[in-house]
Design a protein around this motif. Structure first.
Motif, PDB file in Angstrom:
ATOM      1  N   MET A  50     -21.439 -15.766  41.575  1.00  0.00           N
ATOM      2  CA  MET A  50     -20.434 -14.729  41.405  1.00  0.00           C
ATOM      3  C   MET A  50     -19.783 -14.858  40.028  1.00  0.00           C
ATOM      4  O   MET A  50     -19.450 -15.952  39.600  1.00  0.00           O
ATOM      5  CB  MET A  50     -19.397 -14.879  42.519  1.00  0.00           C
ATOM      6  N   SER A  51     -19.625 -13.764  39.345  1.00  0.00           N
ATOM      7  CA  SER A  51     -19.030 -13.766  38.010  1.00  0.00           C
ATOM      8  C   SER A  51     -17.538 -14.089  38.058  1.00  0.00           C
ATOM      9  O   SER A  51     -16.847 -13.700  38.991  1.00  0.00           O
ATOM     10  CB  SER A  51     -19.194 -12.391  37.359  1.00  0.00           C
ATOM     11  N   GLN A  52     -17.088 -14.780  37.033  1.00  0.00           N
ATOM     12  CA  GLN A  52     -15.649 -15.003  36.868  1.00  0.00           C
ATOM     13  C   GLN A  52     -15.019 -13.716  36.373  1.00  0.00           C
ATOM     14  O   GLN A  52     -15.560 -13.075  35.474  1.00  0.00           O
ATOM     15  CB  GLN A  52     -15.390 -16.079  35.814  1.00  0.00           C
ATOM     16  N   ILE A  53     -13.858 -13.371  36.932  1.00  0.00           N
ATOM     17  CA  ILE A  53     -13.131 -12.173  36.507  1.00  0.00           C
ATOM     18  C   ILE A  53     -11.651 -12.541  36.403  1.00  0.00           C
ATOM     19  O   ILE A  53     -10.897 -12.367  37.363  1.00  0.00           O
ATOM     20  CB  ILE A  53     -13.345 -10.996  37.485  1.00  0.00           C
ATOM     21  N   PRO A  54     -11.225 -13.059  35.253  1.00  0.00           N
ATOM     22  CA  PRO A  54      -9.812 -13.437  35.105  1.00  0.00           C
ATOM     23  C   PRO A  54      -8.871 -12.257  35.353  1.00  0.00           C
ATOM     24  O   PRO A  54      -9.120 -11.142  34.881  1.00  0.00           O
ATOM     25  CB  PRO A  54      -9.726 -13.922  33.663  1.00  0.00           C
ATOM     26  N   GLU A  55      -7.798 -12.517  36.083  1.00  0.00           N
ATOM     27  CA  GLU A  55      -6.829 -11.484  36.460  1.00  0.00           C
ATOM     28  C   GLU A  55      -6.011 -10.963  35.280  1.00  0.00           C
ATOM     29  O   GLU A  55      -5.528  -9.846  35.312  1.00  0.00           O
ATOM     30  CB  GLU A  55      -5.862 -12.043  37.515  1.00  0.00           C
ATOM     31  N   ASN A  56      -5.844 -11.783  34.225  1.00  0.00           N
ATOM     32  CA  ASN A  56      -4.964 -11.407  33.110  1.00  0.00           C
ATOM     33  C   ASN A  56      -5.622 -10.491  32.090  1.00  0.00           C
ATOM     34  O   ASN A  56      -4.988 -10.086  31.120  1.00  0.00           O
ATOM     35  CB  ASN A  56      -4.443 -12.663  32.398  1.00  0.00           C
ATOM     36  N   LEU A  57      -6.882 -10.151  32.295  1.00  0.00           N
ATOM     37  CA  LEU A  57      -7.608  -9.335  31.329  1.00  0.00           C
ATOM     38  C   LEU A  57      -7.807  -7.920  31.850  1.00  0.00           C
ATOM     39  O   LEU A  57      -7.716  -7.655  33.034  1.00  0.00           O
ATOM     40  CB  LEU A  57      -8.984  -9.961  31.039  1.00  0.00           C
ATOM     41  N   LYS A  58      -8.111  -7.015  30.915  1.00  0.00           N
ATOM     42  CA  LYS A  58      -8.557  -5.663  31.240  1.00  0.00           C
ATOM     43  C   LYS A  58     -10.060  -5.627  30.962  1.00  0.00           C
ATOM     44  O   LYS A  58     -10.594  -6.478  30.242  1.00  0.00           O
ATOM     45  CB  LYS A  58      -7.852  -4.623  30.351  1.00  0.00           C
ATOM     46  N   TYR A  59     -10.739  -4.627  31.520  1.00  0.00           N
ATOM     47  CA  TYR A  59     -12.192  -4.566  31.410  1.00  0.00           C
ATOM     48  C   TYR A  59     -12.654  -3.142  31.119  1.00  0.00           C
ATOM     49  O   TYR A  59     -12.005  -2.177  31.510  1.00  0.00           O
ATOM     50  CB  TYR A  59     -12.843  -5.056  32.714  1.00  0.00           C
ATOM     51  N   SER A  60     -13.814  -3.044  30.456  1.00  0.00           N
ATOM     52  CA  SER A  60     -14.431  -1.737  30.244  1.00  0.00           C
ATOM     53  C   SER A  60     -15.632  -1.622  31.165  1.00  0.00           C
ATOM     54  O   SER A  60     -16.175  -2.633  31.629  1.00  0.00           O
ATOM     55  CB  SER A  60     -14.888  -1.595  28.787  1.00  0.00           C
ATOM     56  N   ASP A  61     -16.088  -0.393  31.410  1.00  0.00           N
ATOM     57  CA  ASP A  61     -17.259  -0.233  32.265  1.00  0.00           C
ATOM     58  C   ASP A  61     -18.545  -0.617  31.542  1.00  0.00           C
ATOM     59  O   ASP A  61     -19.613  -0.674  32.140  1.00  0.00           O
ATOM     60  CB  ASP A  61     -17.332   1.177  32.869  1.00  0.00           C
ATOM     61  N   SER A  62     -18.452  -0.926  30.231  1.00  0.00           N
ATOM     62  CA  SER A  62     -19.609  -1.434  29.495  1.00  0.00           C
ATOM     63  C   SER A  62     -19.560  -2.963  29.372  1.00  0.00           C
ATOM     64  O   SER A  62     -20.248  -3.554  28.539  1.00  0.00           O
ATOM     65  CB  SER A  62     -19.731  -0.758  28.123  1.00  0.00           C
ATOM     66  N   HIS A  63     -18.712  -3.600  30.190  1.00  0.00           N
ATOM     67  CA  HIS A  63     -18.662  -5.059  30.371  1.00  0.00           C
ATOM     68  C   HIS A  63     -18.060  -5.831  29.199  1.00  0.00           C
ATOM     69  O   HIS A  63     -18.439  -6.965  28.927  1.00  0.00           O
ATOM     70  CB  HIS A  63     -20.039  -5.609  30.765  1.00  0.00           C
ATOM     71  N   GLU A  64     -17.093  -5.208  28.527  1.00  0.00           N
ATOM     72  CA  GLU A  64     -16.275  -5.949  27.569  1.00  0.00           C
ATOM     73  C   GLU A  64     -14.954  -6.297  28.242  1.00  0.00           C
ATOM     74  O   GLU A  64     -14.479  -5.555  29.094  1.00  0.00           O
ATOM     75  CB  GLU A  64     -15.985  -5.114  26.301  1.00  0.00           C
ATOM     76  N   TRP A  65     -14.370  -7.437  27.865  1.00  0.00           N
ATOM     77  CA  TRP A  65     -13.031  -7.783  28.340  1.00  0.00           C
ATOM     78  C   TRP A  65     -12.047  -7.602  27.194  1.00  0.00           C
ATOM     79  O   TRP A  65     -12.418  -7.685  26.024  1.00  0.00           O
ATOM     80  CB  TRP A  65     -12.951  -9.187  28.932  1.00  0.00           C
ATOM     81  N   ILE A  66     -10.797  -7.349  27.553  1.00  0.00           N
ATOM     82  CA  ILE A  66      -9.742  -7.065  26.585  1.00  0.00           C
ATOM     83  C   ILE A  66      -8.512  -7.868  26.974  1.00  0.00           C
ATOM     84  O   ILE A  66      -8.033  -7.767  28.105  1.00  0.00           O
ATOM     85  CB  ILE A  66      -9.385  -5.552  26.572  1.00  0.00           C
ATOM     86  N   LEU A  67      -8.014  -8.663  26.036  1.00  0.00           N
ATOM     87  CA  LEU A  67      -6.767  -9.402  26.229  1.00  0.00           C
ATOM     88  C   LEU A  67      -5.702  -8.729  25.387  1.00  0.00           C
ATOM     89  O   LEU A  67      -5.808  -8.690  24.155  1.00  0.00           O
ATOM     90  CB  LEU A  67      -6.927 -10.866  25.811  1.00  0.00           C
ATOM     91  N   ASP A  68      -4.683  -8.179  26.047  1.00  0.00           N
ATOM     92  CA  ASP A  68      -3.581  -7.502  25.364  1.00  0.00           C
ATOM     93  C   ASP A  68      -2.545  -8.550  24.963  1.00  0.00           C
ATOM     94  O   ASP A  68      -2.022  -9.273  25.807  1.00  0.00           O
ATOM     95  CB  ASP A  68      -2.962  -6.470  26.308  1.00  0.00           C
ATOM     96  N   HIS A  69      -2.254  -8.630  23.666  1.00  0.00           N
ATOM     97  CA  HIS A  69      -1.267  -9.593  23.177  1.00  0.00           C
ATOM     98  C   HIS A  69       0.156  -9.020  23.201  1.00  0.00           C
ATOM     99  O   HIS A  69       1.088  -9.695  22.769  1.00  0.00           O
ATOM    100  CB  HIS A  69      -1.628 -10.057  21.761  1.00  0.00           C
ATOM    101  N   ASN A  70       0.295  -7.786  23.662  1.00  0.00           N
ATOM    102  CA  ASN A  70       1.600  -7.115  23.772  1.00  0.00           C
ATOM    103  C   ASN A  70       2.328  -6.981  22.435  1.00  0.00           C
ATOM    104  O   ASN A  70       3.547  -6.927  22.392  1.00  0.00           O
ATOM    105  CB  ASN A  70       2.500  -7.825  24.799  1.00  0.00           C
ATOM    106  N   ASP A  71       1.566  -6.947  21.350  1.00  0.00           N
ATOM    107  CA  ASP A  71       2.151  -6.757  20.016  1.00  0.00           C
ATOM    108  C   ASP A  71       1.357  -5.719  19.220  1.00  0.00           C
ATOM    109  O   ASP A  71       1.437  -5.660  18.000  1.00  0.00           O
ATOM    110  CB  ASP A  71       2.208  -8.085  19.255  1.00  0.00           C
ATOM    111  N   GLY A  72       0.565  -4.913  19.936  1.00  0.00           N
ATOM    112  CA  GLY A  72      -0.268  -3.913  19.272  1.00  0.00           C
ATOM    113  C   GLY A  72      -1.647  -4.432  18.912  1.00  0.00           C
ATOM    114  O   GLY A  72      -2.452  -3.708  18.340  1.00  0.00           O
ATOM    115  N   THR A  73      -1.932  -5.702  19.254  1.00  0.00           N
ATOM    116  CA  THR A  73      -3.264  -6.246  19.007  1.00  0.00           C
ATOM    117  C   THR A  73      -3.903  -6.675  20.322  1.00  0.00           C
ATOM    118  O   THR A  73      -3.212  -6.983  21.290  1.00  0.00           O
ATOM    119  CB  THR A  73      -3.241  -7.458  18.045  1.00  0.00           C
ATOM    120  N   VAL A  74      -5.236  -6.682  20.313  1.00  0.00           N
ATOM    121  CA  VAL A  74      -6.014  -7.146  21.463  1.00  0.00           C
ATOM    122  C   VAL A  74      -7.162  -8.013  20.960  1.00  0.00           C
ATOM    123  O   VAL A  74      -7.582  -7.907  19.810  1.00  0.00           O
ATOM    124  CB  VAL A  74      -6.595  -5.973  22.298  1.00  0.00           C
ATOM    125  N   THR A  75      -7.647  -8.866  21.843  1.00  0.00           N
ATOM    126  CA  THR A  75      -8.863  -9.632  21.592  1.00  0.00           C
ATOM    127  C   THR A  75      -9.938  -9.084  22.518  1.00  0.00           C
ATOM    128  O   THR A  75      -9.662  -8.787  23.682  1.00  0.00           O
ATOM    129  CB  THR A  75      -8.628 -11.126  21.882  1.00  0.00           C
TER     130      THR A  75
END
Length: 130
Positions: free
Chosen positions: A1-26
Protein backbone atom coordinates in the motif's frame (compact mmCIF):
# COMPACT_ATOMS: atom_id res chain seq x y z
CA UNK A 1 0.00 0.00 0.00
CA UNK A 2 1.32 3.44 -0.92
CA UNK A 3 2.18 5.98 1.74
CA UNK A 4 -0.12 9.01 1.62
CA UNK A 5 0.95 11.66 4.16
CA UNK A 6 -2.02 13.61 5.56
CA UNK A 7 -0.22 16.99 5.52
CA UNK A 8 0.17 17.09 1.73
CA UNK A 9 -2.10 17.91 -1.19
CA UNK A 10 -2.13 15.75 -4.32
CA UNK A 11 -2.78 16.03 -8.04
CA UNK A 12 -4.55 13.42 -10.14
CA UNK A 13 -1.29 13.08 -12.11
CA UNK A 14 0.41 11.79 -8.90
CA UNK A 15 2.39 14.82 -7.78
CA UNK A 16 2.39 15.85 -4.12
CA UNK A 17 2.33 19.46 -2.95
CA UNK A 18 3.50 20.81 0.40
CA UNK A 19 2.04 24.25 1.12
CA UNK A 20 4.45 26.39 3.15
CA UNK A 21 1.66 28.93 3.86
CA UNK A 22 3.85 31.77 2.58
CA UNK A 23 2.94 31.68 -1.11
CA UNK A 24 5.43 28.90 -1.87
CA UNK A 25 5.02 25.15 -2.29
CA UNK A 26 7.31 22.17 -2.70
CA UNK A 27 6.45 19.57 -5.36
CA UNK A 28 7.43 15.93 -5.74
CA UNK A 29 6.00 12.66 -7.02
CA UNK A 30 4.00 10.35 -4.81
CA UNK A 31 5.04 6.99 -3.41
CA UNK A 32 2.47 5.40 -5.73
CA UNK A 33 4.04 7.12 -8.77
CA UNK A 34 7.61 6.11 -7.93
CA UNK A 35 6.45 2.54 -7.28
CA UNK A 36 4.64 2.39 -10.63
CA UNK A 37 7.70 3.79 -12.43
CA UNK A 38 10.19 1.38 -10.92
CA UNK A 39 13.87 2.25 -10.55
CA UNK A 40 14.30 5.94 -11.41
CA UNK A 41 17.47 6.61 -13.44
CA UNK A 42 17.08 10.23 -14.65
CA UNK A 43 15.11 13.38 -13.86
CA UNK A 44 14.84 16.46 -16.07
CA UNK A 45 13.68 19.49 -14.11
CA UNK A 46 12.88 23.06 -15.19
CA UNK A 47 15.27 26.01 -14.89
CA UNK A 48 15.21 28.42 -11.97
CA UNK A 49 12.86 31.27 -12.79
CA UNK A 50 10.84 29.22 -15.28
CA UNK A 51 7.12 29.96 -15.27
CA UNK A 52 4.91 26.93 -14.72
CA UNK A 53 1.35 26.76 -16.02
CA UNK A 54 -1.09 24.48 -14.21
CA UNK A 55 -1.70 21.32 -16.21
CA UNK A 56 1.32 21.76 -18.48
CA UNK A 57 4.46 19.63 -18.59
CA UNK A 58 7.43 20.90 -16.57
CA UNK A 59 9.87 18.00 -16.69
CA UNK A 60 10.49 14.33 -17.30
CA UNK A 61 11.25 11.41 -15.02
CA UNK A 62 12.79 8.26 -16.49
CA UNK A 63 12.97 4.80 -15.00
CA UNK A 64 14.28 1.50 -16.28
CA UNK A 65 10.68 0.81 -17.42
CA UNK A 66 9.53 4.08 -18.98
CA UNK A 67 9.74 7.85 -19.24
CA UNK A 68 6.90 9.93 -17.82
CA UNK A 69 6.13 13.61 -18.13
CA UNK A 70 5.78 15.68 -14.97
CA UNK A 71 2.79 18.03 -14.92
CA UNK A 72 2.50 21.26 -12.97
CA UNK A 73 -0.43 21.02 -10.54
CA UNK A 74 -0.19 24.79 -9.96
CA UNK A 75 0.95 27.91 -11.79
CA UNK A 76 3.93 29.91 -10.60
CA UNK A 77 7.67 30.52 -10.82
CA UNK A 78 10.33 27.91 -10.04
CA UNK A 79 12.36 29.28 -7.11
CA UNK A 80 14.39 26.17 -6.17
CA UNK A 81 15.43 22.89 -7.79
CA UNK A 82 16.55 19.76 -5.97
CA UNK A 83 19.97 19.54 -7.63
CA UNK A 84 20.89 16.40 -5.66
CA UNK A 85 18.55 14.44 -7.98
CA UNK A 86 20.98 15.02 -10.85
CA UNK A 87 23.55 12.74 -9.18
CA UNK A 88 21.13 10.53 -7.23
CA UNK A 89 17.79 10.17 -9.08
CA UNK A 90 17.25 6.86 -7.26
CA UNK A 91 16.51 8.83 -4.09
CA UNK A 92 13.02 9.32 -5.58
CA UNK A 93 12.44 5.61 -5.00
CA UNK A 94 13.95 5.69 -1.53
CA UNK A 95 12.42 8.87 -0.11
CA UNK A 96 9.72 10.37 -2.37
CA UNK A 97 8.33 12.67 0.34
CA UNK A 98 11.47 13.88 2.10
CA UNK A 99 14.82 13.91 0.31
CA UNK A 100 13.52 13.62 -3.24
CA UNK A 101 11.36 16.71 -3.60
CA UNK A 102 11.62 18.06 -7.15
CA UNK A 103 11.08 21.82 -7.16
CA UNK A 104 9.84 24.73 -5.08
CA UNK A 105 7.41 27.19 -6.64
CA UNK A 106 6.30 30.74 -5.84
CA UNK A 107 2.57 30.51 -6.54
CA UNK A 108 0.86 32.80 -8.99
CA UNK A 109 -2.55 32.20 -7.40
CA UNK A 110 -2.75 30.41 -4.05
CA UNK A 111 -6.47 29.70 -4.58
CA UNK A 112 -5.34 26.95 -7.00
CA UNK A 113 -4.46 24.92 -3.88
CA UNK A 114 -8.18 24.47 -3.26
CA UNK A 115 -8.50 22.40 -6.46
CA UNK A 116 -6.02 19.78 -5.26
CA UNK A 117 -6.88 16.47 -3.60
CA UNK A 118 -6.46 15.85 0.11
CA UNK A 119 -5.05 12.52 1.34
CA UNK A 120 -8.50 10.87 1.52
CA UNK A 121 -9.47 11.94 -2.00
CA UNK A 122 -6.08 10.81 -3.35
CA UNK A 123 -6.54 7.41 -1.68
CA UNK A 124 -9.95 7.13 -3.38
CA UNK A 125 -8.35 8.01 -6.75
CA UNK A 126 -5.81 5.22 -6.30
CA UNK A 127 -8.57 2.75 -5.44
CA UNK A 128 -10.52 3.74 -8.57
CA UNK A 129 -7.39 3.35 -10.75
CA UNK A 130 -6.46 0.09 -9.00
Amino acid sequence: MSQIPENLKYSDSHEWILDHNDGTVTLGITDHAQDALGDVVFVELPELGQALVSGEEFGVIESVKAASDLYAPLSGEVVAINESLEDAPESINESPYEDAWLIKVQLEDSSELEKLLDATAYQQLLEQEG
